[in-house]
Design a protein around this motif. Structure first.
Motif, mmCIF file in Angstrom:
data_model
loop_
_atom_site.group_PDB
_atom_site.id
_atom_site.type_symbol
_atom_site.label_atom_id
_atom_site.label_comp_id
_atom_site.label_asym_id
_atom_site.label_seq_id
_atom_site.Cartn_x
_atom_site.Cartn_y
_atom_site.Cartn_z
ATOM 1 N N PRO A 338 -31.938 -51.560 71.136
ATOM 2 C CA PRO A 338 -32.707 -50.518 70.437
ATOM 3 C C PRO A 338 -33.184 -49.401 71.348
ATOM 4 N N LEU A 341 -30.460 -46.676 71.756
ATOM 5 C CA LEU A 341 -29.928 -45.946 70.600
ATOM 6 C C LEU A 341 -30.195 -44.440 70.654
ATOM 7 N N ILE A 344 -27.373 -42.747 72.838
ATOM 8 C CA ILE A 344 -25.997 -43.220 72.751
ATOM 9 C C ILE A 344 -24.980 -42.080 72.723
ATOM 10 N N VAL A 376 -25.801 -44.186 64.180
ATOM 11 C CA VAL A 376 -25.599 -45.635 64.277
ATOM 12 C C VAL A 376 -26.331 -46.241 63.098
ATOM 13 N N SER A 379 -26.939 -51.877 64.181
ATOM 14 C CA SER A 379 -26.538 -52.437 65.467
ATOM 15 C C SER A 379 -27.392 -53.658 65.755
ATOM 16 N N THR A 384 -21.807 -53.496 65.442
ATOM 17 C CA THR A 384 -22.337 -52.140 65.327
ATOM 18 C C THR A 384 -21.531 -51.362 64.292
#
Length: 396
Positions: A338, A341, A344, A376, A379, A384
């Motif tokens: 987390p 994220l 990313i 996303v 995930s 994912t």
């Protein structure tokens, strides 16, 4: 209403099994301006209350069949806004306490004084008016408090919604600034690095021509290979930061997907990865550069295949609604932590489980070029899912 007609001071029901009491009390109250109803039994009194709904009931304590205490409890259960004064010939304190506990507003001993009766009635009716007004005010207060609570919840929801929208907008601005900064950096790097790189390649070619030993020739080949690799990295860096030359044509998403998946057949077979195609609705062709669209799929597939163990599953969903083409790419590899994220899609950002390099930055740049969105969607340790939305009327 004429001068001789006056609005009654109140509606009073007298319930007593003695007709003399009914008649006498009725005359007294009528002379004082009250509208009077009478009943000779508790059952008859309850029926009258149901129809006439008097403000006050004068109720005898001792009656056959249903006594006054039982009738009092029934009146307070069925008609709580009807107040009751009890008539009783027994003046014990225990009876008075019992009557008041059952809901009586007052009690009067028989025989009663006419003036005292009238004053008691006026007092109880005045008390009733105040209590009902207070009850109405409390009810209105509760309604207003509930309404305020609803407004607060709605306001909090709106603030939360706007705050999340602002955070997303700020994140998009930061991401755009990062891509813009990458563009300036890439252009400078390409200029500063490629010039000496070309010189290195040229001198190595000259050295190669004067070498006879196979081993040294091999060293030169390795140098040239590494020079080409650096040049390719610079090319990718430029592709990630700015839109290269493009050609617009009619693009079918399902065909580009199939073509891209076919190109990955060797890697998929090697790792025994199962591909699940879920083409729910085939969208119509859009105006786009097919090479750019293919880059989206290529980089998403690379990202998934890279992290998946053998015997994994790659799921590709294609759908559409009224305005957007919707694509999901799901894998069964390790999820993204987390805390990673938010980064990313940053250029060169890597994690222990996923090396994104420039791939996802390229995807973001292309998707934003077509005014689409990528996120996303899910995930966790089971895998994912990347979700992409591209407008059906993509910008030319």
């Amino acid at each position: 209403m004429t001068n001789t007609e006056k609005e009654p001071r109140g509606r009073v029901l007298i319930v007593d099994d003695e007709k003399v009491i009914l008649d006498l009390t009725g005359i007294i109250l009528k002379n004082r301006g009250y509208q009077v109803f009478t009943a000779l039994s508790a059952q008859e009194g309850l029926s009258t209350i149901e129809v006439e709904r008097p403000e006050l009931v004068l109720l005898d304590y001792m009656m056959p069949n249903m006594d006054g205490l039982t009738a009092l409890k029934e009146i307070k259960r069925l008609y709580p806004d009807t107040y009751v004064i009890m008539f009783t010939g027994k003046g014990s304190e225990e009876i008075a306490v019992e009557l008041m506990k059952a809901g009586a507003s007052d009690y009067i001993l028989k025989p009663f004084n006419n003036q005292d009766l009238v004053e008691r009635i006026e007092s109880v009716l005045k008390l009733r008016g105040i209590e009902l007004q207070n009850k109405a005010l409390l009810s209105e207060r509760e309604r207003l408090l509930a309404e305020i609570a609803d407004w607060n919840r709605e306001l909090e929801a709106r603030v939360q919604e706007k705050s999340e929208a602002l955070s997303r907008a700020q994140a998009e601005v930061v991401q755009s600034e990062k891509l813009a900064s990458l563009g300036y950096l890439s252009a400078g790097m390409a200029h500063e690095i490629r010039n000496p790189l070309n010189s290195i390649a040229l001198f190595v070619q000259l050295i190669k021509g004067g070498l006879d030993e196979p081993e040294r020739q091999e060293y030169v080949e390795k140098i040239l290979k590494e020079v080409d690799r650096i040049d390719n990295i610079l090319g990718k860096l430029l592709d990630a930061s700015k839109r290269p030359r493009f050609e617009i044509s009619e693009v079918r998403m399902d065909r580009i997907l199939e073509h891209t998946l076919e190109a990955f057949t060797p890697q998929l077979r090697q790792k025994r990865i199962k591909v699940v195609r879920d083409f729910r609705n085939i969208p119509p062709a859009i105006k786009a550069d097919p090479m750019e669209i293919e880059q989206i799929f290529t980089n998403l597939f690379l990202n998934s295949i890279h992290v998946m163990p053998e015997d994994g599953t790659l799921t590709v969903e294609l759908d559409q609604d009224q305005d957007y083409i919707k694509l999901r790419v799901s894998d069964t590899g390790p999820g993204i932590p987390p805390e990673n994220l938010p980064n990313i899609f940053d250029p060169f950002f890597t994690t222990n489980s996923r090396g994104t390099g420039l791939g996802l930055s390229v995807v973001l740049r292309i998707v934003k070029t077509y005014r689409g969105k990528i996120e996303v969607e899910k995930s966790d340790p089971s895998g994912t899912t990347f979700a992409v939305r591209l407008p059906l009327n993509a910008p030319r």
